[in-house]
Design a protein around this motif. Structure first.
Motif, short mmCIF file in Angstrom:
data_model
loop_
_atom_site.label_atom_id
_atom_site.label_comp_id
_atom_site.label_asym_id
_atom_site.label_seq_id
_atom_site.Cartn_x
_atom_site.Cartn_y
_atom_site.Cartn_z
N GLN A 27 0.81 -1.21 0.00
CA GLN A 27 0.00 0.00 0.00
C GLN A 27 0.85 1.27 0.00
O GLN A 27 0.47 2.28 -0.58
N PHE A 28 2.03 1.22 0.62
CA PHE A 28 2.85 2.41 0.76
C PHE A 28 4.21 2.18 0.10
O PHE A 28 4.79 1.09 0.20
N SER A 29 4.74 3.22 -0.51
CA SER A 29 6.07 3.14 -1.14
C SER A 29 7.15 3.14 -0.07
O SER A 29 6.88 3.35 1.12
N TYR A 30 8.37 2.92 -0.53
CA TYR A 30 9.50 2.86 0.40
C TYR A 30 9.61 4.16 1.20
O TYR A 30 9.77 4.14 2.43
N ALA A 31 9.54 5.29 0.53
CA ALA A 31 9.68 6.57 1.22
C ALA A 31 8.51 6.80 2.17
O ALA A 31 8.69 7.33 3.28
N PRO B 117 17.19 -0.93 -14.95
CA PRO B 117 15.99 -0.87 -14.10
C PRO B 117 16.28 -0.56 -12.64
O PRO B 117 15.37 -0.21 -11.90
N LEU B 118 17.52 -0.71 -12.19
CA LEU B 118 17.84 -0.47 -10.78
C LEU B 118 18.24 0.99 -10.61
O LEU B 118 19.19 1.46 -11.22
N ALA B 119 17.51 1.69 -9.77
CA ALA B 119 17.81 3.10 -9.57
C ALA B 119 19.16 3.31 -8.91
O ALA B 119 19.77 4.35 -9.07
N LYS B 120 19.65 2.32 -8.17
CA LYS B 120 20.94 2.50 -7.51
C LYS B 120 22.10 2.49 -8.51
O LYS B 120 23.24 2.75 -8.13
N ARG B 121 21.81 2.21 -9.76
CA ARG B 121 22.82 2.30 -10.80
C ARG B 121 22.77 3.64 -11.52
O ARG B 121 23.32 3.79 -12.59
N LEU C 41 19.18 4.72 -3.45
CA LEU C 41 17.90 4.02 -3.30
C LEU C 41 17.80 2.87 -4.30
O LEU C 41 18.24 3.01 -5.45
N PRO C 42 17.23 1.75 -3.89
CA PRO C 42 17.04 0.66 -4.85
C PRO C 42 16.03 1.01 -5.93
O PRO C 42 16.05 0.45 -7.01
N GLU C 43 15.14 1.93 -5.62
CA GLU C 43 14.18 2.42 -6.61
C GLU C 43 13.85 3.86 -6.27
O GLU C 43 13.89 4.25 -5.10
#
Length: 975
Positions: free
Chosen positions: A265-269, A499-503, A513-515
């Motif tokens: 339901q909720f994003s990481y942040a 696809p990985l934001a940490k890249r 962040l991983p995403e």
């Protein structure tokens, strides 16, 4: 379902039938069958099997409360069970009476008493049920506080258990209620905290006795209540129990959602904000207060005061209070045909209902519903990502509307450093020169912070895939330095793991962040370090050693200040090899103290600075029939065309000084000129960009792979190249022999229209043409000083015989006019006239084409010395030698071989021709009897050969005649 109901009825009958028989035939331990006990103390006293529990109750001072107890049910451990309990707890002799006796507390003892009435066997046997015990903070005194919940259920084998302890079917009755024997001492259930940390048991309706969820499955709800400041709801491990505690906490119900449901339901942040936002914002009371309020808004919907049992509520729709009095929960309870509970709270399914806890009840919720009034802004997400310093900086800079959610329709990307990164790297300050140039306003910390903050706010929303396609993103920083054009941030996405934001990294700062965190129309990347605003031009370029000469040239030409202060510029930066490959031209441009060289160098440098910022993503793709190139004016006034092909980005300046870029290549094998250009990039005027988008405070720089732009107003003449070469003697000889016209443009004088045909073997047989320029073959001053004729001339002019005269001087006895005539011919041998057809159409203000100026392998060139030509030989890549044509190694009679060869050391291109520095002087062709040159030498060689052949033929004839005479005489016989 009917089969399950029938099976349940049979199991209940099997359990109730022995109970009835035992109750009818059981002998009374006291021997009195007629008088029914009145109180539970009477009941316990009249049966010897209850003796140990009664003994413990007496020691715990429970006799009087038990005597007053009415309408209750007592679960009494057998004597054997009590002995096992004492043995397991290894308690020594009985201590003084009080709240604990041999490991059993009054709280635990009262847990065996159920205050819900005198329960019959059929009530225990109808399925899972929570009962309220008389164990509560008042320790047996019936009051308003609910007691600890006790759970009974029927196992798959048809037996009734209470908290897992078997309950015997036999029922003992008294006026106060009923008593049941149990085969063990009940243990108080774990606290809510212990249940959440250890995992909830499976639903009772599933008839399973062991399975639990993973230990970490409910960590989110525990952290949410802690963040809301409601940790007391969860209780602690030492609340009450059999270890001597005599108090119990307040009772609550927790509707415990799983971590998976919370994450769905909720994003990481958002999760980080709700669980840790208050702690991260501890240094900012406003942020902390908002975080606690939002956390409690959600947490209040998953906590209720008091123990709420679904089985006790029964089927139907119920409204129960949330922890916050403003919140109410709608609970719907149903029973399946098999007797299982099916329930929802606010539409969220409950998978594990009625889990009893020492301080309440826990229900396992399998989904989470976001409250409608819980709105998370980008600012709150930044708090959850532990970027509160960045938030404070944004607000202090007056940019709070970018993150507070007041403009939800605006699409943004935030590049936010963590608090740790800000502490380590926020010492960024503009350098002193920049502040002095910008004026006093730039010295204000608030203004500098505002620019820094704006540089971390990107206009537009960019995910990882968008950044891979469009790595240049425009920020909100647009100052007078860039002529109010947006500054740019360069993103780099690892192509293999896009696809990985940490890249993803921004100006070299990595996203951790991983995403990316997405809140509405705002995307947030969390950076490992803050990004300084782009540096000044010199500070950016000096980091690349290949650009050191360009930076030095800006300083030498006096253009550095002008270029660095130009608002919104594009710098096309040549590498060092582009300058050094200029050869003699660079020697001239770098002359110290020469005003002409300084002016030409300044114009050359300004030609590489465009008047507006042009980033690589603005340069159009060049295609056949497509859009034309981007045309931009430079500070020098010349225009530059920029275009893109599949091979890269190219700059076309019209005139680029091809001497630096190697020899012209020809397009072959294609009839489509545009397609051929795109395929091979063979146009010699095009310069390729090696490194695009070097970010600057005032715009952007693009590093050229090779070559540089040579604008038309940089008038490089042969005289300037000779100054750069420091060829003083050659210039002096041109003046002496009235040959200075070769340093001027012949096209500007009537003499240029005079036709001329090149003569000699190998000359072109084309039409007559006009002299349009001159190429000079210039030996160094050292080579001239080594020439005997020149030394003799200098000796005579300076009347310094003792210093220069030597015994081997062949010109010692020659006249001065002979020496001058020889030197005049020698100088003319080193001058090549450039002849072009009359219809070439070369204007006097344009440069000669490369084909007229450059040397070519095995090509013949005329000289100002009549009937003498030179031939060029390329012995290595762009390395040439020159020699007399027709007589490279002529053997004059009785002398050594004649050699006239010189190697080109350096060269330079002027508007009217080339200047080639030679390692030595060429030798004049032999004159007079010493042997002719050109066609005369061919005739001479033919005459020599004919003479030789004639003499040989004569000798052969004489020899033949002698042999014939000898043979005839040997055959003679006398008469």
């Amino acid at each position: 379902m009917r089969r399950h109901g029938l099976l349940g009825t049979l199991l209940l009958a099997c359990w109730l039938l022995p109970a009835g028989l035992c109750a009818a035939a059981a002998p009374d331990a006291g021997g009195d069958h007629e008088r029914q006990p009145v109180t539970f103390v009477d009941l316990l006293s009249s049966h010897g099997r209850f003796g140990e529990f009664l003994h413990a109750a007496q020691r715990l001072r429970m006799v009087l409360p038990l005597n007053r107890l009415r309408n209750a049910t007592l679960l009494v451990p057998t004597n054997a069970a009590m002995e096992r309990f004492w043995r397991d707890h290894r308690q020594g002799p009985a201590r003084a009476p009080g709240s604990d006796y041999r490991g059993m507390s009054d709280v635990l003892a009262w847990y065996h008493a159920i205050g819900d009435g005198a329960l019959g066997a059929h009530e225990f046997g109808r399925g899972a049920m929570l009962w309220e015990s008389l164990s509560h903070p008042d320790a047996g005194l019936v009051g308003d506080e609910p007691g600890v919940m006790l759970k009974t259920q029927v196992t798959s084998g048809g037996r009734v258990v209470a908290n897992g302890v078997p309950v015997f079917a036999q029922n003992y009755s008294c006026v106060a209620g009923n008593a049941y024997m149990i085969d063990g001492v009940l243990e108080l259930p774990p606290t809510i905290r212990e249940l959440l940390q250890g995992g909830l048991p499976t639903a009772a309706g599933h008839r399973s006795e062991g399975g639990q969820t993973s230990a970490e499955a409910y960590g989110a709800i525990e952290k949410l209540l802690a963040a809301a400041g409601w940790s007391d709801v969860l209780g602690s491990a030492d609340d009450g129990g059999g270890g001597g505690g005599d108090r119990l906490p307040q009772m609550h119900t927790v509707w415990a959602f799983t971590n998976a449901a919370f994450g769905a339901q909720f994003s990481y942040a958002e999760r980080a904000y709700l669980l840790y936002g208050a702690a991260f914002a501890a240094g900012d009371e406003e942020l902390r207060r908002d975080a606690i309020e939002d956390t409690r808004m959600l947490a209040a919907r998953y906590v209720s005061a008091g123990p709420i049992s679904l089985s006790r509520l029964g089927a139907g729709t119920h409204t129960v209070p949330g922890y916050d009095k403003r919140a109410t929960l709608d609970v719907v309870v149903e029973r399946s045909p098999g007797g299982d509970l099916v329930a929802h709270v606010d539409g969220q399914p409950i998978g594990r209902p009625d889990v009893a806890a020492r301080n309440g009840v826990v229900h396992g919720v399998e989904a989470v519903e976001r409250p409608a009034d819980l709105v998370l802004s980008p600012q709150k997400a930044l708090v959850g990502l532990n970027a509160t310093v960045f938030v404070r900086l944004i607000r202090d800079a007056g940019l709070g509307d970018y993150i507070d959610g007041t403009r939800p329709d605006r699409k943004l990307t935030l590049l936010a450093p963590t608090n740790g990164a800000m502490a380590d790297g926020f010492d960024y300050e503009p350098d002193d020169d920049a502040r002095e140039v910008a004026g006093p306003a730039a010295r204000l910390p608030r203004d500098r912070q505002r620019e820094w903050a704006q540089y971390h706010i990107v206009d537009g929303q960019y995910g990882v895939e968008e950044l891979a396609r469009h790595p240049l993103v425009r920020t909100m920083l647009a100052t007078s330095w860039t002529d109010h054009k947006a500054q740019v941030v360069k993103a780099h996405v690892d192509a293999a793991l896009s696809p990985l934001a940490k890249r993803v990294s921004f100006n070299g700062a990595d996203n951790i962040l991983p995403e990316p965190a997405v809140v509405g129309n705002t995307t947030i990347y969390l950076l490992s370090e803050p990004m300084p605003t782009p540096p000044r031009l010199v500070n950016a370029l000096i980091q690349n050693l290949d650009l050191s000469l360009f930076v030095a040239a800006m300083g030498a030409s006096g253009t550095a200040g002008e270029i660095q202060q130009w608002p919104g510029a594009t710098v096309l930066a040549p590498v060092a090899s582009a300058f050094t490959s200029l050869g003699l031209m660079w020697s001239y441009l770098s002359l110290p103290g020469d005003s002409d060289a300084r002016g030409d160098l300044g114009r050359l440098i300004r030609a590489h600075v465009l008047k507006r910022p042009v980033y690589s993503d603005e340069i159009p793709m060049q295609a056949t029939g497509g859009a034309g190139p981007l045309v931009v004016e430079s500070l020098n006034g010349n225009t530059v065309e920029l275009y893109r092909t599949p091979h890269g980005i190219f700059v076309d300046a019209g005139t680029t000084g091809n001497a630096l870029r190697g020899r012209r290549r020809r397009i072959t094998g294609s009839t489509d000129a545009a397609a051929a250009r795109l395929a091979s990039i063979a146009d010699s005027r095009s310069l390729k960009v090696a490194e695009p988008d070097v970010l600057l405070q005032t715009g952007v720089a693009h590093v050229l792979e090779s070559g540089l732009i040579l604008p038309l107003n940089v008038d490089i003449t042969p005289a300037k190249l000779l100054r750069g070469m420091k060829a003083h003697i050659f210039v002096d000889l041109l003046n002496r022999f009235n040959l200075t016209h070769v340093l001027e443009d012949p096209r500007a004088s009537p003499a240029a229209r005079a036709p001329r045909r090149a003569a000699g073997p190998g000359a072109d047989d084309g039409p007559r043409g006009a002299v349009v320029g001159y190429s000079l073959l210039v030996p160094s001053d050292k080579s001239w000083n080594e020439n005997a004729a020149y030394r003799e001339l200098v000796r005579r002019e300076h009347d310094d015989i003792a210093a220069i005269d030597d015994g081997d001087n062949p010109w010692r006895n020659s006249t001065t006019s002979d020496i001058a005539r020889y030197l005049d011919r020698l100088v003319r041998l080193h001058i090549i006239p450039i002849v072009a057809p009359a219809d070439a159409g070369l204007a006097g203000d344009s440069r000669l084409p490369d084909s007229q100026i450059l040397l070519w392998d095995r090509k013949s060139y005329p000289t100002l010395l009549d009937d003498v030509r030179l031939q060029a030989h390329e012995y290595a890549s762009d390395r040439f030698s020159l020699q007399l044509e027709g007589a490279p190694f002529y053997q004059n009679p009785g002398g050594a071989p004649f050699v006239s060869v010189a190697t080109v050391v350096r060269s330079g291109i002027a508007r009217t021709g080339g200047v080639f520095e030679l390692d030595t002087l060429l030798r004049l062709p032999p004159a007079g009897g010493a042997g002719p040159g050109g066609w005369a030498q061919v005739a001479w060689n033919a005459a020599v050969w004919l003479t030789g052949i004639g003499m040989g033929s004569g000798l052969l004839g004489v020899s033949g005649y002698w042999v014939r005479q000898w043979w005839t005489r040997s055959d003679y016989q006398s008469l």
